[in-house]
Structures are given as structure tokens and as C-alpha cells.
Design an enzyme around this catalytic site. Structure first.
Site, PDB file in Angstrom:
ATOM      1  CD  GLU A 278       1.804   6.476 -20.861  1.00 12.45           C
ATOM      2  OE1 GLU A 278       2.166   5.634 -20.015  1.00 12.45           O
ATOM      3  OE2 GLU A 278       2.291   7.620 -20.925  1.00 12.45           O
ATOM      4  CD1 TRP A 281       6.042   6.463 -21.753  1.00 10.89           C
ATOM      5  CD2 TRP A 281       7.929   5.815 -20.749  1.00 10.89           C
ATOM      6  NE1 TRP A 281       6.740   7.594 -21.372  1.00 10.89           N
ATOM      7  CE2 TRP A 281       7.895   7.222 -20.760  1.00 10.89           C
ATOM      8  CE3 TRP A 281       9.022   5.172 -20.176  1.00 10.89           C
ATOM      9  CZ2 TRP A 281       8.913   8.003 -20.220  1.00 10.89           C
ATOM     10  CZ3 TRP A 281      10.049   5.953 -19.631  1.00 10.89           C
ATOM     11  CH2 TRP A 281       9.987   7.349 -19.657  1.00 10.89           C
ATOM     12  CD1 TRP A 310      19.157   1.926  -0.389  1.00  8.98           C
ATOM     13  CD2 TRP A 310      17.613   3.534  -0.492  1.00  8.98           C
ATOM     14  NE1 TRP A 310      19.024   2.283  -1.705  1.00  8.98           N
ATOM     15  CE2 TRP A 310      18.078   3.268  -1.800  1.00  8.98           C
ATOM     16  CE3 TRP A 310      16.634   4.508  -0.308  1.00  8.98           C
ATOM     17  CZ2 TRP A 310      17.604   3.943  -2.915  1.00  8.98           C
ATOM     18  CZ3 TRP A 310      16.163   5.182  -1.420  1.00  8.98           C
ATOM     19  CH2 TRP A 310      16.636   4.906  -2.706  1.00  8.98           C
ATOM     20  CG  ASN A 345       1.257   5.206 -14.745  1.00 11.38           C
ATOM     21  OD1 ASN A 345       2.022   4.310 -14.415  1.00 11.38           O
ATOM     22  ND2 ASN A 345       1.666   6.285 -15.406  1.00 11.38           N
ATOM     23  CD1 TRP A 363      15.883   1.928  -5.484  1.00 15.00           C
ATOM     24  CD2 TRP A 363      14.821   0.312  -6.606  1.00 15.00           C
ATOM     25  NE1 TRP A 363      16.842   1.213  -6.175  1.00 15.00           N
ATOM     26  CE2 TRP A 363      16.213   0.216  -6.869  1.00 15.00           C
ATOM     27  CE3 TRP A 363      13.964  -0.603  -7.208  1.00 15.00           C
ATOM     28  CZ2 TRP A 363      16.757  -0.759  -7.711  1.00 15.00           C
ATOM     29  CZ3 TRP A 363      14.505  -1.587  -8.040  1.00 15.00           C
ATOM     30  CH2 TRP A 363      15.877  -1.658  -8.291  1.00 15.00           C
ATOM     31  CD1 TRP A 386       8.005  -0.110  -8.324  1.00 12.44           C
ATOM     32  CD2 TRP A 386       8.746   1.226  -6.692  1.00 12.44           C
ATOM     33  NE1 TRP A 386       7.036  -0.062  -7.359  1.00 12.44           N
ATOM     34  CE2 TRP A 386       7.462   0.744  -6.338  1.00 12.44           C
ATOM     35  CE3 TRP A 386       9.408   2.077  -5.814  1.00 12.44           C
ATOM     36  CZ2 TRP A 386       6.835   1.092  -5.147  1.00 12.44           C
ATOM     37  CZ3 TRP A 386       8.782   2.435  -4.621  1.00 12.44           C
ATOM     38  CH2 TRP A 386       7.519   1.951  -4.298  1.00 12.44           C
TER      39      TRP A 386
END
Length: 478
Positions: A278, A281, A310, A345, A363, A386
Site C-alpha cells: 500500500e 501504491w 457521461w 479504502n 468520475w 478514482w
């Protein structure tokens, strides 16, 4: 005289720029408030409040070292170069030190400041601090920034096996200076209103951050692979606000994790391995900001997804923001965000995919809403998460993999404990019905919970058709 310009590095221990400044001579510290810039970046009021609370703690720590902390105000970062120069002229500064930040606006601000100082004969030094590796040093064999996390992680671990990034030297007290520290404002106009309960949930200071780290390593990291996906459990470190504000460093986290696992990355405690993953990341998404700057400009990483149709659905968007979608796990997660400035998360992925896939809403609307409420708001991590969920980003989830919020709820909050905590109107529901109470018409008629705003099956099909209609997936290897 040296100047340390503090930004997202609100700590004394393991602060690269601070240590470098202090090693070169008498040092003063500077922090610049730029509320207009923060508003442009959608920074949350609770996040700014967290900065101020940490600054007050930091001011006390610096005073103990005889390092004065100056506070200056500009509206936007366009005025920062002149503001830093004015401080340098006032106090006879020979060199300015700062820890590098990443993002287009941050880079432009720092380049402009560097140039302004250089023109005046003042040295300027940027330092690597919030990352383990300098951007541009972890590259593919072709010399490009990685686009896939697993490949990036492999190269990072190869480097870490050879040597760990060293922590900064300890800062020692200097001789007192005839300069007074400035008071830290109690609030910044436009960023008021952080509830007391939220502040109490996130105490400020390096000591608090290190206590959280120690508790996590000692008590929870062993179970982290199993517990981290369960929002009703205290299974994560909850260090993200402290990392985002630089109250603790990734190096400190990495060293603490490895010390508990005999220095091993890929054997021993599986929880340590997963947690280091993590940390990497976070590293990956910041490297992406540098290598692919379009993501800092509100653009999709996968350019062809800019043509997605969208929906303009303000009522659906508002219901999502308010936690009124009719899907308990979604609504509980959104209420957690509104009340605590943080979201688990696993839930971030679930609610992001629901907005971008089931509701087919851009998004960027969700990214903006998160930044306006997250105490750990971070451009790289927020944008990366996202775009991953919306299948528009680097290393993104395939567009045809769409989380079902009901089955996700059943899997990760099986007893409905998290849901009941945040949705008291469903407190009396059975374990079977709490994940989708509309299944029972009789029960639904007697409670105040919202009806679902979308049909999961048909909305999933709508999203698949929208993504399939794009050209470019073949080019992306999908």
C-alpha cells in the site's frame, strides 16, 4: 542564514529539507497560507484545520530547537515567489530549502520560486522527502514511467532489497535567534466549521502519528490482509491524514514495518508485505503525476475515455453525495465521509464505481467531492483511485468489472455492523435484509430508508454499452 519553507511536511523528525538547512547554519522556518489556491484545489475545511492544528504543535517543537516559525499569507501560489524572496531579504537568507511536491501547479510554483531566488543570488534546494524514490529513477527498460503497478512495484522492491532510503539526520537545537515566531491562525477564512468531534477523531502532532503507527504494527498488522477490507473493523493504520500532511514520512513507516519483520519484504509477516504494498501504491500515483502530467489537469489517463457519454444527472449526484441512494453500503460510506473526513479504502472503491458505472456520472464529480471533504485529501492518491475505479486511468480495473454494492456489502460487512452504525434507520433490519432492504415491501413500508435510485442490472448494462462504444480499447490491450 538558512530558510526551510514548510509545505506538506509538518514534522521535525526525518524532515530532509529541515535537516539539510540546519546542517548548513542558523535556520528559520516559513509557512505560507494560500486560501485561494486551496479553494481552487478543492481542499477540505477539515484538512486545512488539520494543517493548522499540526502547525501549532510543530511551532512548539521548533521553538524548543530555537527555530522561529514565520507565517505569511498569499491568495494564490502566483504570489509565493515574491513572498519567499521578501522573507529572504528581511532576514539575510543565503539559501532556501524545501521538500519537493508533485503536480503541475506545485512544479510551476517551485520553478518560479527557484528562478526568482536565483536571480537575486539566493540558493534554492529542493529535496526528496515524501517519496522513497526520485521520480524518473523507476522506469521501464524503454525509459518510460510505468503504467502498471505490479511492474512498478517489482522494480521498487529490487531497489529496496539493495538499500533502504536513509532517514534524515536528527535536528539539534541551535543558538537562539533574535526573531519571534508568528502566531498560527485559529482558522482561515473560507475553511471554517470543522466539528469538534472530527477534530477529536484526528488529533494533531508527530507523537500521535507515531503512536498510531506503533499500535498498528504491534496489534493489527499481522491481521491486515484479512481485516483491511472490513469497514466495521479497526483493521487499517488510519495514518493517511498524517502522511498527506507530512506529519509522518513514508520512510518512517517503511522502516517501522520492516523492523517488525526482521527486515524482510517478501517473507515472514504477510501483513507487513501487504502494507508495504500500500505504501508503494502511494508512491506509484505520485510518480504518475510527474510522468503523465495530464492527470493533474483533470484529464483522463486513457485519452479515448474522454469521449464517454457521461450523464448529466444532478439529482442522482446529490443523492450520492448525501448518502440517499437506497443502497446501504453506499449511503453508510458517504455518511462516514461527511462526519469523519475519511472513508475506508474498500468503500472508496465501491462508491466510486457506483457513481462512475451504475450512475454513469463523470468520475471528476466524485473526485472533486472527495477532495472537498477528505482530511487526507491527496491529489495523486485521490485521482489515481478514482480513475482506477472509473476504468479511465493507469492500471485501471477493466471496464466490464463492475462492483455490485449489494454483494460487496454482504461480503465485507456481512452482519451489517458498519451499516447499522451510520444508518440508524436500518438498525432493526435482519442480517439478510440490511444489505438491500427494498427486497421486503412490507419492511420497506415501515421504515424511512430511501428507495434505490437506480436498477443495478440495467445500469450495469448501460455502462458496458457506453464503454464498448468507445474506440481505443484494442489499442490499450483490453
Amino acid at each position: 542564514m538558512q530558510l526551510i519553507w514548510l509545505r506538506s511536511d509538518l514534522r521535525i523528525d526525518d524532515n530532509t529539507a529541515l535537516a539539510a538547512a540546519c546542517q548548513r547554519g542558523p535556520t528559520i522556518a516559513l509557512w505560507v497560507a494560500s486560501p485561494g489556491q486551496w479553494q481552487a484545489h478543492d481542499d477540505a475545511a477539515c484538512k486545512v484545520d488539520f494543517w493548522l492544528r499540526n502547525l501549532r504543535q510543530l511551532r512548539e517543537g521548533l521553538q524548543a530547537l530555537n527555530i522561529p516559525l514565520l507565517v505569511r499569507h498569499t491568495d494564490t501560489w502566483a504570489d509565493v515567489p515574491q513572498t519567499v524572496l521578501d522573507v529572504c531579504r528581511q532576514h539575510g537568507i543565503e539559501a532556501v530549502h524545501w521538500n519537493d511536491e508533485y503536480g503541475v501547479n506545485e512544479a510551476q510554483r517551485d520553478q518560479a520560486t527557484h528562478q526568482r531566488l536565483q536571480d537575486e543570488g539566493i540558493a534554492a534546494h529542493g529535496h526528496l522527502d515524501q517519496l522513497l524514490f526520485q521520480p524518473g529513477t523507476i522506469l521501464t527498460r524503454a525509459g518510460h514511467y510505468f503504467q502498471v503497478f505490479s511492474q512498478f512495484k517489482r522494480v521498487c522492491l529490487e531497489h529496496l532489497h539493495r538499500s533502504l532510503p536513509a532517514r534524515a539526520a536528527q535536528v539539534k537545537a541551535q543558538a537562539p535567534l533574535a526573531i519571534d515566531s508568528d502566531p498560527i491562525p485559529q482558522h482561515i477564512e473560507g475553511f471554517e466549521g470543522t466539528p469538534r468531534a472530527l477534530r477529536e477523531h484526528w488529533p494533531a502532532g508527530e507523537d500521535e502519528a507515531h503512536q498510531r503507527l506503533a499500535r498498528f504494527i504491534d496489534e493489527r498488522v499481522a491481521d491486515y490482509p484479512q481485516q483491511r477490507d472490513l469497514p466495521a473493523k479497526q483493521g487499517t493504520s488510519q495514518l493517511s491524514p498524517y502522511l498527506a500532511a507530512g506529519v509522518i514520512s513514508p520512510r518512517q513507516c517503511l522502516h517501522a514495518a520492516l523492523a517488525s519483520n526482521h527486515g524482510e519484504f517478501d517473507s515472514g509477516n504477510a501483513g507487513v508485505q501487504t502494507w508495504v504494498n500500500e505504501l508503494l501504491w502511494r508512491e506509484f500515483y505520485k510518480h504518475i503525476l510527474v510522468g503523465y502530467p495530464q492527470v493533474s489537469r483533470h484529464r483522463a489517463f486513457r485519452a479515448h475515455t474522454e469521449h464517454l457519454p457521461w450523464r448529466d444527472a444532478p439529482d442522482d449526484l446529490q443523492a450520492w453525495k448525501d448518502g440517499r441512494t437506497g443502497f446501504p453500503i453506499i449511503d453508510a460510506a458517504m455518511r462516514q465521509l461527511l462526519h469523519t473526513g475519511w472513508m475506508h479504502n474498500r468503500l472508496r472503491m465501491i462508491v466510486a464505481m457506483f457513481l462512475s458505472k451504475n450512475l454513469l456520472i463523470d468520475w471528476r464529480e466524485g473526485e472533486r467531492h472527495f477532495m472537498r471533504h477528505l482530511i487526507d485529501g491527496d491529489l495523486a492518491a485521490n485521482n489515481g483511485g478514482w480513475q482506477w475505479s472509473a476504468s479511465t486511468g493507469t492500471d485501471a480495473v477493466p471496464y466490464f468489472r463492475i462492483f455490485n454494492p449489494v454483494t460487496q456489502s454482504q461480503r465485507f460487512d456481512a452482519q451489517g455492523l458498519f451499516i447499522r452504525h451510520w444508518l440508524p434507520e436500518l438498525h432493526g433490519q435482519s442480517e439478510k435484509l440490511i444489505h438491500f432492504p427494498v427486497k421486503s415491501a412490507d419492511l420497506f413500508a415501515t421504515n424511512s430508508y430511501a428507495r434505490p435510485i437506480v436498477d443495478l442490472d440495467s445500469s450495469r448494462q448501460r455502462a458496458l454499452e457506453a464503454f464498448k462504444g468507445l474506440s481505443g480499447w484494442q489499442d490499450q490491450g483490453i
